[in-house]
Design an enzyme around this catalytic site. Sequence first.
Site, short mmCIF file in Angstrom:
data_model
loop_
_atom_site.label_atom_id
_atom_site.label_comp_id
_atom_site.label_asym_id
_atom_site.label_seq_id
_atom_site.Cartn_x
_atom_site.Cartn_y
_atom_site.Cartn_z
CB SER A 1 -61.90 -24.26 -28.81
OG SER A 1 -61.11 -23.12 -28.52
CE1 TYR B 1 -57.27 -18.85 -29.39
CE2 TYR B 1 -58.85 -20.11 -28.11
CZ TYR B 1 -57.82 -20.06 -29.01
OH TYR B 1 -57.33 -21.23 -29.55
NE ARG C 1 -57.75 -30.90 -28.54
CZ ARG C 1 -57.31 -29.69 -28.28
NH1 ARG C 1 -57.79 -28.66 -28.92
NH2 ARG C 1 -56.35 -29.50 -27.36
CG ASP D 1 -50.13 -26.15 -28.22
OD1 ASP D 1 -51.13 -26.48 -28.88
OD2 ASP D 1 -50.19 -25.41 -27.21
CE1 TYR E 1 -54.88 -29.19 -21.62
CE2 TYR E 1 -55.88 -27.40 -22.87
CZ TYR E 1 -54.98 -27.84 -21.92
OH TYR E 1 -54.18 -26.94 -21.25
CG HIS F 1 -54.23 -25.56 -33.08
ND1 HIS F 1 -55.12 -26.61 -32.87
CD2 HIS F 1 -53.62 -25.35 -31.89
CE1 HIS F 1 -55.05 -26.99 -31.61
NE2 HIS F 1 -54.14 -26.24 -30.99
#
Length: 323
Positions: A93, A65, A141, A267, A176, A49
């Site tokens: 997200s 978050y 996604r 990740d 996911y 990301h």
Amino acid sequence: MISRRNTLKIGFGLATFGAAGGNAAETAPTVKTPVDFAVPPGAVDCHVHVIPDPAQFPFWSGRGYTPPVATATELLALQHALHMDHVVIVTPSVYGTDNRATLDAIRQLGQTRAHGIAVIGENATPADLDSLYQAGIRGIRLNLEQAGVFDPTVASRKLDVAAKLLQGRPWHLEMYARTSVIAALSDRFASLPVPVVFDHFAGARAALGPDQPGFAAVLALVKSGKAYVTISGAYRASDRAPDYPDVAPLAKALIATNPERLIWGSDWPHPDSSSVPGRKPTDTAPALLIDDGRVLNLVGQWAPSAEVRTLILVDNPKRLYDF
């Protein structure tokens, strides 16, 4: 694209520290351990990301978050430190369906190096999708885990929307979700006309091993070639840092089932998306302390064969992400 001056600066720094016997942490702080196997040319980090300055790319008001900043320039340093030639940038997200931060990072790195995965709304038009393709997007996604979607009925409806949007496009669906959701919808995944990629060991829990409920359905989809699994985010599946030994049986079971349907991702930059008492969604959550070099070295342990590692790091992702 990132300027030639910055690229040369990064490259010079890596060369200098390498020649001096130092480590890559000087230029890529999350790489504290050198890579201990020969990474094949053309290797792809399939899941990262990029979080640029929120003043330029604001976060979604409904996010769960707030991650710290992680720039495309820092990602390029990570690429060099891990000996990766390509990268797949996934919209996190925290941006909702706003993909501008991801698209800007692809633009900076260039499409020879970077492609991306977008999060799109169900009202996206064909023109919207065409524009995303031209900008380097190669799939969409569904982050059901972060959204708290654990009901297979709700997940099925979201899958219907995604499948309709993907119809007739050379893209794939990245998801996911936990193994129970995947198992409940396994027939649906098997009938999809596009590839599906399950993130982060398909949501399996390392402590439960390969015999855990739902994992057999994941293996069946992998064996049939209907699904890919990203062997990424070992720290999401296990709390036995830093080498996550209980993840090894999951990785080896997947490799033994069908190495042509596995890919790897760092990740990076490892945002802490967990719910912490007293921390509001608008508070910046510190990144998790992950040693990306040490985690990449696990691939060498899970797949001792250089031929299998080439499948996972080069051949499979190049086919999937159009490099």
